[in-house]
Design a protein around this motif. Sequence first.
Motif, short mmCIF file in Angstrom:
data_model
loop_
_atom_site.label_atom_id
_atom_site.label_comp_id
_atom_site.label_asym_id
_atom_site.label_seq_id
_atom_site.Cartn_x
_atom_site.Cartn_y
_atom_site.Cartn_z
N UNK A 1 34.74 -66.20 6.18
CA UNK A 1 35.73 -65.34 5.43
C UNK A 1 36.58 -64.97 6.51
N UNK A 2 37.92 -64.55 5.87
CA UNK A 2 38.89 -64.16 6.64
C UNK A 2 39.70 -63.22 6.34
N UNK B 1 31.20 -57.47 6.30
CA UNK B 1 31.88 -56.40 5.39
C UNK B 1 33.27 -56.51 5.77
N UNK B 2 33.99 -56.99 4.77
CA UNK B 2 35.64 -57.27 4.80
C UNK B 2 36.16 -55.74 5.30
N UNK B 3 35.67 -54.71 4.81
CA UNK B 3 36.24 -53.34 4.92
C UNK B 3 35.95 -53.24 6.56
N UNK B 4 34.83 -53.42 7.18
CA UNK B 4 34.44 -53.47 8.54
C UNK B 4 35.47 -54.09 9.34
N UNK B 5 35.76 -55.49 9.03
CA UNK B 5 36.80 -56.46 9.64
C UNK B 5 38.00 -55.88 9.78
N UNK C 1 38.27 -52.99 12.16
CA UNK C 1 38.32 -53.51 13.57
C UNK C 1 39.67 -53.99 13.72
N UNK C 2 40.25 -54.81 12.91
CA UNK C 2 41.81 -55.32 13.17
C UNK C 2 42.64 -54.33 13.19
N UNK C 3 42.70 -53.03 12.36
CA UNK C 3 43.45 -52.30 12.42
C UNK C 3 43.28 -51.22 13.77
N UNK C 4 42.04 -50.98 13.96
CA UNK C 4 41.86 -50.03 15.27
C UNK C 4 42.16 -50.92 16.49
N UNK C 5 41.74 -52.11 16.56
CA UNK C 5 41.79 -52.53 17.83
C UNK C 5 43.11 -53.48 18.09
#
Length: 142
Positions: A5-6, A63-67, A70-74
Amino acid sequence: MKVKVSRKATFNAAHRLHNNNWSEEKNKLIFGKCNNPNFHGHNYTLFVSVLGFICEESGYVIDLNKLKKIIDDKIIEYFDHKNLNLEIPEFQSLNPTLENILKIIYDKLRKEISKELTLSVILYETENNFAEINEEKNSEVV
């Protein structure tokens, strides 16, 4: 069966490619316009993929919301609308090339994503120039 998943994200950043150990002439020869002392910018496009088994309970690989978080925050919060040379600590001693930016992004994401999942990261600097770190492909290298 494993499933990949991407998630896609974008950010904008400025940088200057420059090696302090080289002369101005060599920097201009090697890096060309990218050596502009006043910097230049890119609209980066990031693709983050995880490969793993589908969880029977949730139906997710991740969970794509979790991914996304992570991308947004980090990544996005860290890089977006920044001068990489001046504002990102890693680039105080590291040339902010496409490859080095990708490695920093990968390292930040790898810390946040379960080791049970295989991580792949692709970073487009321009429409035609991109770099990729793919654990699945790298694991084949001896």
